[in-house]
Design an enzyme around this catalytic site. Sequence first.
Site, mmCIF file in Angstrom:
data_model
loop_
_atom_site.group_PDB
_atom_site.id
_atom_site.type_symbol
_atom_site.label_atom_id
_atom_site.label_comp_id
_atom_site.label_asym_id
_atom_site.label_seq_id
_atom_site.Cartn_x
_atom_site.Cartn_y
_atom_site.Cartn_z
ATOM 1 C CG ASP A 36 45.311 32.274 65.289
ATOM 2 O OD1 ASP A 36 46.567 31.941 65.349
ATOM 3 O OD2 ASP A 36 45.084 32.749 63.998
ATOM 4 N N GLY A 41 46.419 30.347 60.921
ATOM 5 C CA GLY A 41 46.477 29.336 61.756
ATOM 6 C C GLY A 41 45.139 28.618 61.787
ATOM 7 C CB SER A 123 62.861 36.105 61.100
ATOM 8 O OG SER A 123 63.326 35.497 59.690
ATOM 9 C CE1 TYR A 147 57.716 37.168 58.275
ATOM 10 C CE2 TYR A 147 60.240 36.880 58.096
ATOM 11 C CZ TYR A 147 58.937 36.304 58.647
ATOM 12 O OH TYR A 147 59.156 35.536 59.725
ATOM 13 N NE ARG A 274 62.189 28.344 46.464
ATOM 14 C CZ ARG A 274 61.612 27.986 47.511
ATOM 15 N NH1 ARG A 274 62.225 28.590 48.525
ATOM 16 N NH2 ARG A 274 60.649 27.105 47.594
ATOM 17 N N GLY A 276 67.911 34.692 44.626
ATOM 18 C CA GLY A 276 68.035 35.191 45.990
ATOM 19 C C GLY A 276 68.330 34.298 47.078
HETATM 20 C C1 UD1 Z 1 63.849 30.796 55.232
HETATM 21 C C2 UD1 Z 1 62.420 31.360 55.612
HETATM 22 C C3 UD1 Z 1 62.200 32.664 55.280
HETATM 23 C C4 UD1 Z 1 63.361 33.327 55.433
HETATM 24 C C5 UD1 Z 1 64.692 33.056 55.003
HETATM 25 C C6 UD1 Z 1 65.988 34.037 55.143
HETATM 26 C C7 UD1 Z 1 61.078 29.416 55.986
HETATM 27 C C8 UD1 Z 1 60.012 28.595 55.097
HETATM 28 N N1 UD1 Z 1 61.439 30.465 55.183
HETATM 29 O O1 UD1 Z 1 63.798 30.617 53.928
HETATM 30 O O2 UD1 Z 1 61.166 33.063 55.699
HETATM 31 O O3 UD1 Z 1 63.118 34.654 54.628
HETATM 32 O O4 UD1 Z 1 64.776 31.936 55.651
HETATM 33 O O5 UD1 Z 1 66.246 33.793 56.580
HETATM 34 O O6 UD1 Z 1 61.549 29.297 56.943
HETATM 35 N N2 UD1 Z 1 64.122 24.108 48.659
HETATM 36 C C9 UD1 Z 1 64.051 23.122 47.737
HETATM 37 N N3 UD1 Z 1 63.172 22.664 47.442
HETATM 38 C C10 UD1 Z 1 61.737 23.025 47.751
HETATM 39 C C11 UD1 Z 1 61.752 24.297 48.843
HETATM 40 C C12 UD1 Z 1 62.865 24.393 49.144
HETATM 41 O O7 UD1 Z 1 65.229 22.821 47.037
HETATM 42 O O8 UD1 Z 1 60.727 22.320 47.534
HETATM 43 C C13 UD1 Z 1 65.416 24.729 48.933
HETATM 44 C C14 UD1 Z 1 65.322 26.460 49.023
HETATM 45 O O9 UD1 Z 1 65.775 26.588 47.731
HETATM 46 C C15 UD1 Z 1 66.288 26.604 49.929
HETATM 47 C C16 UD1 Z 1 66.096 25.703 51.151
HETATM 48 O O10 UD1 Z 1 65.356 24.599 50.362
HETATM 49 O O11 UD1 Z 1 67.534 26.534 49.521
HETATM 50 C C17 UD1 Z 1 65.344 26.104 52.192
HETATM 51 O O12 UD1 Z 1 64.019 26.643 51.500
HETATM 52 P P1 UD1 Z 1 63.199 27.301 52.803
HETATM 53 O O13 UD1 Z 1 62.535 26.044 53.736
HETATM 54 O O14 UD1 Z 1 62.026 28.046 51.930
HETATM 55 O O15 UD1 Z 1 63.818 28.111 53.709
HETATM 56 P P2 UD1 Z 1 64.625 29.467 53.389
HETATM 57 O O16 UD1 Z 1 65.076 29.636 51.972
HETATM 58 O O17 UD1 Z 1 66.108 29.309 54.283
#
Ligand code: UD1
Length: 315
Positions: A36, A41, A123, A147, A274, A276
């Site tokens: 690592d 990490g 992923s 990514y 957000r 996308g």
């Molecule tokens: C995840 C992956 C990302 C990958 C994507 C597509 C993580 C951290 N990210 O994004 O690497 O590209 O899947 O497969 O695992 N949210 C809130 N409030 C917050 C934070 C997030 O409402 O403070 C919402 C986001 O808008 C989203 C959901 O929670 O709709 C999940 O967010 P997040 O944990 O960032 O994961 P992904 O968007 O699924």
Amino acid sequence: MKFTFKKALVTGGAGFIGSHLVDALVDGGCRVNVLDNLASGKLSNLDQVKEYITFYKGDIQDQKILDKAINGCEVIFHEAAVVSVTKTVKQPVESALVNEIGTLNVLDGARRHGVKRVILASSSAVYGDSPELPKHESMTPKPQSPYAVQKLSNEIYADLYSTLYGLGTVCLRYFNVYGPRQDPSSPYSGVISIFLTCANEKTSCRIYGDGKQTRDFIFVKDVVQANLLAANAMALENKVFNTGTSKTTSINHLWQLISDISGTRENPEYCEARSGDILESAANINQISSELNFKPEFSFKNGLALTWKWYRNNN
Ligand code: UD1
């Protein structure tokens, strides 16, 4: 679980998922090398096992240290990566050096050292925003970030190394992984790590959009189990498996569950969605279930409660 191998390398072993893998391997009596560079990490993630492992501080781009770390290992769990999607958007070239060239180095090191099998962290991001649900492995990938391209290229290289050199490879497409040790510090950290930190600090969380979007959240120990099954299984060459639970939770429901567990009474602040953001994500796990006998052990409630306990005690 009794392992079919005696010594393994975990790249990224000081990170969130890697360190849980190291714990399980040490627990099962396996000798473990960890490589690592400590970019994301933390050594503290390995405090509980430090006497039982050999730690190499270095980068997967550095072939010399990689050679030392691989020496004598039968299996490699490759978790090291630039894991922030946003970072790969800001730095597509630098991140590709780690996520693509670094992975190629790992595969090539494995080939040169006669490693039996490499398990690669891929992923669900490779699916992009295709509306088809649940996602299954035979769907055409549609990466929408550097990514996702990098992870897909890892899968293609794994396939090539299997065909050209007979290296055993398994790529696990992780869905939304959560659990103890996940870093909540960036706005793009996993939503569960952010929400649990808010609950612990008694501040309100932000929900982007209407909160009806859903995710397939998988507890980190179930991801570890999938890795161990993939490493242990015989006669399994060049496979790609979804690694999720097939169950989904909305972001609104997530905050409700966290409020119940933590006793917080804060109301979430609703903000603009957000750009996308995908609405729904769910894994079809038929393949990993039938071929590896994988079954997630942790219900979402149990996993969340364990994770909350950790955030409360460690922050
Ligand atoms: C995840 C992956 C990302 C990958 C994507 C597509 C993580 C951290 N990210 O994004 O690497 O590209 O899947 O497969 O695992 N949210 C809130 N409030 C917050 C934070 C997030 O409402 O403070 C919402 C986001 O808008 C989203 C959901 O929670 O709709 C999940 O967010 P997040 O944990 O960032 O994961 P992904 O968007 O699924």
